[in-house]
Design a protein around this motif. Structure first.
Motif, PDB file in Angstrom:
ATOM      1  N   PRO A  88      45.507  30.439  41.098  1.00 24.70           N
ATOM      2  CA  PRO A  88      44.294  30.948  40.467  1.00 24.70           C
ATOM      3  C   PRO A  88      44.601  31.933  39.331  1.00 24.70           C
ATOM      4  CG  PRO A  88      44.480  31.698  42.756  1.00 24.70           C
ATOM      5  CD  PRO A  88      45.558  30.723  42.537  1.00 24.70           C
ATOM      6  N   GLU A 134      42.897  34.328  38.420  1.00 22.46           N
ATOM      7  CA  GLU A 134      42.584  35.712  38.799  1.00 22.46           C
ATOM      8  C   GLU A 134      43.793  36.428  39.394  1.00 22.46           C
ATOM      9  OE1 GLU A 134      40.819  33.106  39.464  1.00 22.46           O
ATOM     10  OE2 GLU A 134      38.730  33.440  38.903  1.00 22.46           O
ATOM     11  N   LEU A 135      44.684  35.637  40.007  1.00 19.26           N
ATOM     12  CA  LEU A 135      45.871  36.235  40.605  1.00 19.26           C
ATOM     13  C   LEU A 135      46.786  36.800  39.513  1.00 19.26           C
ATOM     14  CD1 LEU A 135      46.763  36.512  43.509  1.00 19.26           C
ATOM     15  CD2 LEU A 135      48.142  34.468  43.220  1.00 19.26           C
ATOM     16  N   GLN A 191      56.861  39.395  33.961  1.00 21.07           N
ATOM     17  CA  GLN A 191      56.851  39.917  35.331  1.00 21.07           C
ATOM     18  C   GLN A 191      55.828  39.170  36.179  1.00 21.07           C
ATOM     19  OE1 GLN A 191      56.177  44.072  34.321  1.00 21.07           O
ATOM     20  NE2 GLN A 191      58.176  44.644  35.127  1.00 21.07           N
ATOM     21  N   THR A 192      54.689  38.912  35.577  1.00 22.76           N
ATOM     22  CA  THR A 192      53.646  38.188  36.300  1.00 22.76           C
ATOM     23  C   THR A 192      54.105  36.786  36.681  1.00 22.76           C
ATOM     24  OG1 THR A 192      51.969  39.427  35.123  1.00 22.76           O
ATOM     25  CG2 THR A 192      51.252  37.381  36.153  1.00 22.76           C
ATOM     26  N   THR A 231      50.330  46.777  28.260  1.00 21.05           N
ATOM     27  CA  THR A 231      50.548  47.076  29.680  1.00 21.05           C
ATOM     28  C   THR A 231      50.234  48.541  29.981  1.00 21.05           C
ATOM     29  OG1 THR A 231      52.870  47.542  29.299  1.00 21.05           O
ATOM     30  CG2 THR A 231      52.334  45.316  29.963  1.00 21.05           C
ATOM     31  N   TYR A 277      42.038  39.112  45.422  1.00 20.91           N
ATOM     32  CA  TYR A 277      43.179  38.241  45.189  1.00 20.91           C
ATOM     33  C   TYR A 277      44.455  38.996  45.512  1.00 20.91           C
ATOM     34  CZ  TYR A 277      40.308  34.692  43.028  1.00 20.91           C
ATOM     35  OH  TYR A 277      39.378  33.718  42.811  1.00 20.91           O
ATOM     36  N   LYS A 289      48.563  26.847  23.952  1.00 20.89           N
ATOM     37  CA  LYS A 289      47.125  26.629  23.833  1.00 20.89           C
ATOM     38  C   LYS A 289      46.767  25.323  24.550  1.00 20.89           C
ATOM     39  CE  LYS A 289      46.515  29.309  19.735  1.00 20.89           C
ATOM     40  NZ  LYS A 289      46.414  29.387  18.292  1.00 20.89           N
ATOM     41  N   VAL A 337      54.552  36.581  40.580  1.00 22.44           N
ATOM     42  CA  VAL A 337      53.311  36.009  41.118  1.00 22.44           C
ATOM     43  C   VAL A 337      53.322  34.481  41.032  1.00 22.44           C
ATOM     44  CG1 VAL A 337      50.824  35.921  40.911  1.00 22.44           C
ATOM     45  CG2 VAL A 337      52.022  38.081  40.614  1.00 22.44           C
ATOM     46  N   GLU A 341      45.751  37.645  36.592  1.00 21.35           N
ATOM     47  CA  GLU A 341      45.031  38.768  35.979  1.00 21.35           C
ATOM     48  C   GLU A 341      45.183  40.035  36.804  1.00 21.35           C
ATOM     49  OE1 GLU A 341      41.051  37.478  35.367  1.00 21.35           O
ATOM     50  OE2 GLU A 341      41.581  36.195  33.668  1.00 21.35           O
ATOM     51  N   PRO A 353      50.937  37.304  46.291  1.00 24.98           N
ATOM     52  CA  PRO A 353      51.613  36.535  47.351  1.00 24.98           C
ATOM     53  C   PRO A 353      52.822  37.285  47.911  1.00 24.98           C
ATOM     54  CG  PRO A 353      52.149  35.636  45.209  1.00 24.98           C
ATOM     55  CD  PRO A 353      51.161  36.722  44.974  1.00 24.98           C
ATOM     56  N   THR A 402      53.995  42.848  32.738  1.00 33.29           N
ATOM     57  CA  THR A 402      54.078  42.031  31.532  1.00 33.29           C
ATOM     58  C   THR A 402      53.836  40.572  31.923  1.00 33.29           C
ATOM     59  OG1 THR A 402      56.436  41.690  31.837  1.00 33.29           O
ATOM     60  CG2 THR A 402      55.780  43.581  30.517  1.00 33.29           C
ATOM     61  N   ARG A 403      53.704  39.717  30.902  1.00 33.70           N
ATOM     62  CA  ARG A 403      53.518  38.289  31.177  1.00 33.70           C
ATOM     63  C   ARG A 403      54.672  37.765  32.029  1.00 33.70           C
ATOM     64  NH1 ARG A 403      49.974  35.860  27.337  1.00 33.70           N
ATOM     65  NH2 ARG A 403      49.746  33.927  28.432  1.00 33.70           N
ATOM     66  N   LEU A 442      48.498  41.376  35.863  1.00 35.86           N
ATOM     67  CA  LEU A 442      48.475  41.921  34.499  1.00 35.86           C
ATOM     68  C   LEU A 442      47.728  43.249  34.450  1.00 35.86           C
ATOM     69  CD1 LEU A 442      47.750  38.664  32.475  1.00 35.86           C
ATOM     70  CD2 LEU A 442      49.853  39.986  32.436  1.00 35.86           C
ATOM     71  N   TYR A 456      53.670  47.171  44.305  1.00 38.66           N
ATOM     72  CA  TYR A 456      53.917  46.285  43.153  1.00 38.66           C
ATOM     73  C   TYR A 456      53.810  47.007  41.803  1.00 38.66           C
ATOM     74  CZ  TYR A 456      53.389  42.225  40.064  1.00 38.66           C
ATOM     75  OH  TYR A 456      53.540  41.303  39.059  1.00 38.66           O
TER      76      TYR A 456
END
Lengths: 299, 252
Positions: A182, A184-185, A198-199, B82, B96, A104, A203, A187, B99, A195-196, A190, B108
């Motif tokens: 960013p 948004e990237l 993997q993101t 998910t 967006y 948080k 990314v 998001e 990368p 999953t969190r 996701l 992806y």
């Protein structure tokens, strides 16, 4: 007439300020160059007498006999630096990921000044902490655990103290880097069903890879050159270390311990300057490599 | 409503103490374009983001009510988030691109859900790039970073990337606001084609866009749904006073 004077003044001031900037820029540029030339100059005497290969790959350190082999110091420095980075790297990476992606916002707000304070502590404090805490830990618990009787003053002690010192330094940079990715990237990833984790893997870490490399590169340069805290716990024995529980003698400690002490010995002055030159060149190489990686991956 | 795919019942959303969405009750028809229209700050983007539960990324968001997709509640679902998100492709205000290369952007979504066969990926990537009219422009540079594309191409790539996970619904949040007129029109035309196979929810504040491509319009103001109607009905015969005022350009 009056108006013309004002304009003249403005232009003059503009020029004065511009010239100040040029001078400052020149100083910033010339300083490292003159440092390098100065060190070269001073170590030239040594380099005249012994070949570079001998200097770098011999561990025979007998100043009285005029023999200067730097291998012990180079190996000590490399080990201490690498192990400290090995400890600090994962810690920094995971902490920065947690603080920027999961925690948080108030947690980061509390942690940020804590990290800053850690980064600003004088290094001698870390050295004292090493003597009071790390050395006994190694001598009484970790050493015996591996079946070894050790004093604690060792490569590992230096690396642990060093890792604690560079953690806030690297962490600060990593947090800043992750915050520039960013939202948004993430998001986008996701919303494609990632999953969190993997993101983060595909990314966040991918996007900030050049930044991570430069953060570690800077941390490494710092670790390589750090003097006093390491000197206090690393043992300072001129003997090629063959294990992490053995004492080591990194390059900065060599300079700090001996400069001004034994300069009556011929060429000793030059020998110490040469170790300073080594430090300078290695840090330069670290920087060059991390810049190269950044350049390549940002293409 | 007949043939509704999404039904939202008594949806309330708070951001901290701010009440962003107030008692939202709407239905979104299947395989039609539903436009959520309203002035900026009215909560339309938040409503869109609550559909695929992106709102829950922010810990200070509190949400209550029901969002039913084919009768199944998404908010209190035991299903993995998910899986829910994969049912909806998201198109953001600005593209967006991830990368990575153009090819990998489309692959992806398939890769992260475990589809790794090269042949399968190749055919899917080509299919979705063709579907977004991008194939001919990029087929010789699939390995190049997606960031090298123009903004308009990037947005179509993002659409292809979203379609590749085979969603039922396309969520689009002012997807043309960063694009040039030509690229905007391409996206709009694409939406008109895609509604045969997908349900499209489009957030916009451009009246012309709503008029052109919407089948169904939901008008929001200050966190509330003021009016929802078929596009003709909405523009020709608005019922509420606020709708009339908005359509006449009295506020934005």
């Amino acid at each position: 007439m009056n108006g013309l004077k004002v304009i003249y003044n403005r232009n003059l001031r503009n020029r004065i300020h511009l010239s100040w900037m040029w001078i400052s820029l020149g100083v910033v540029f010339v300083l490292p160059l003159s440092l390098f030339i100065g060190l070269m100059w001073k170590s030239a005497i040594l380099l005249d007498q012994q070949s570079l290969i001998d200097l770098l790959f011999s561990s025979e350190w007998k100043p009285m006999a005029g023999k200067f082999g730097y291998l012990t110091f180079i190996v000590s420095s490399v080990w201490v630096t690498m192990i400290s980075l090995l400890i600090a790297g994962p810690v920094c990476l995971l902490t920065a990921i947690h603080l920027t992606q999961y925690a948080k916002s108030w947690v980061l707000k509390i942690m940020a000044p804590v990290i800053d304070i850690l980064a600003g502590l004088p290094s001698v404090i870390f050295g004292v902490w090493g003597i009071l805490f790390v050395i006994p830990l190694l001598a009484n618990h970790i050493g015996p655990f591996f079946g070894k009787s050790v004093s604690g003053y060792s490569i590992l002690a230096g690396a642990i103290v060093l890792s604690i010192m560079i953690i806030p330094f690297i962490l600060n940079i990593l947090i800043e880097i992750f915050q520039t990715v960013p939202k948004e990237l993430s998001e986008a990833s996701l919303s494609l069903g990632a999953t969190r984790w993997q993101t983060i893997k595909f990314v966040l870490l991918k996007k900030s890879f050049p930044g991570i490399v430069s953060a570690f590169g800077l941390g490494m340069s710092r670790a390589f050159g750090e003097t006093i805290a390491v000197l206090m716990v690393v043992g300072n024995v001129v003997h090629l270390p063959t294990g992490v529980f053995q004492p080591g003698y990194p390059l900065p400690s060599l300079i700090a311990n001996n400069y001004g002490e034994m300069l009556s010995i011929p060429m000793y002055d030059s020998a110490l300057m040469f170790s300073a030159l080594l430090l300078f060149v290695v840090v330069l190489i670290f920087n060059a490599i991390s810049r190269l990686i950044i350049l390549r991956s940002s293409r | 409503m007949q043939n509704s795919i999404i039904d939202i019942k008594q949806l309330n959303l708070y951001y901290g103490k701010q009440h962003i969405l107030k008692d939202i009750n709407i239905s979104i028809p299947a395989k039609k374009i539903t436009v959520i229209l309203g002035p900026s700050g009215c909560g339309k983007t938040t409503l869109l983001r609550s559909l695929n539960r992106l709102t829950e990324l922010d810990a200070s968001v509190k949400i209550s009510g029901e969002i039913l997709l084919n009768g199944q509640d998404l908010l209190n679902s035991t299903e993995d988030v998910t899986t829910i998100r994969k049912k909806m492709g998201l198109l953001a205000q600005r593209p967006y691109p991830l990368p990575m290369s153009i090819y990998n952007n489309v692959a992806y979504g398939l890769r992260i859900s475990g589809r790794r066969k090269k042949k399968f990926l190749n055919s899917r990537v080509e299919y979705y790039l063709r579907q977004t009219n991008l194939w001919d422009e990029v087929k010789d540079r699939l390995k190049e970073p997606a960031a090298t594309l123009s903004i308009g191409q990037q947005q179509r790539l993002c659409l292809a990337r979203g379609l590749a996970v085979d969603p039922q619904i396309i969520l689009a949040d002012e997807p043309t606001s960063a694009l040039d007129p030509h690229s905007s029109r391409m996206i709009e035309e694409k939406f008109a084609e895609l509604k045969d196979s997908y349900t499209i929810v489009l957030v916009t504040h451009i009246l012309r866009q709503a008029k052109n491509i919407a089948d169904h319009v939901i008008f929001m103001y200050m966190g509330q749904v003021v009016e929802q109607a078929d596009v003709r009905e909405f523009f020709e015969n608005p019922k509420e006073q606020q709708t009339k005022a908005y359509l006449q350009g009295q506020f934005y």
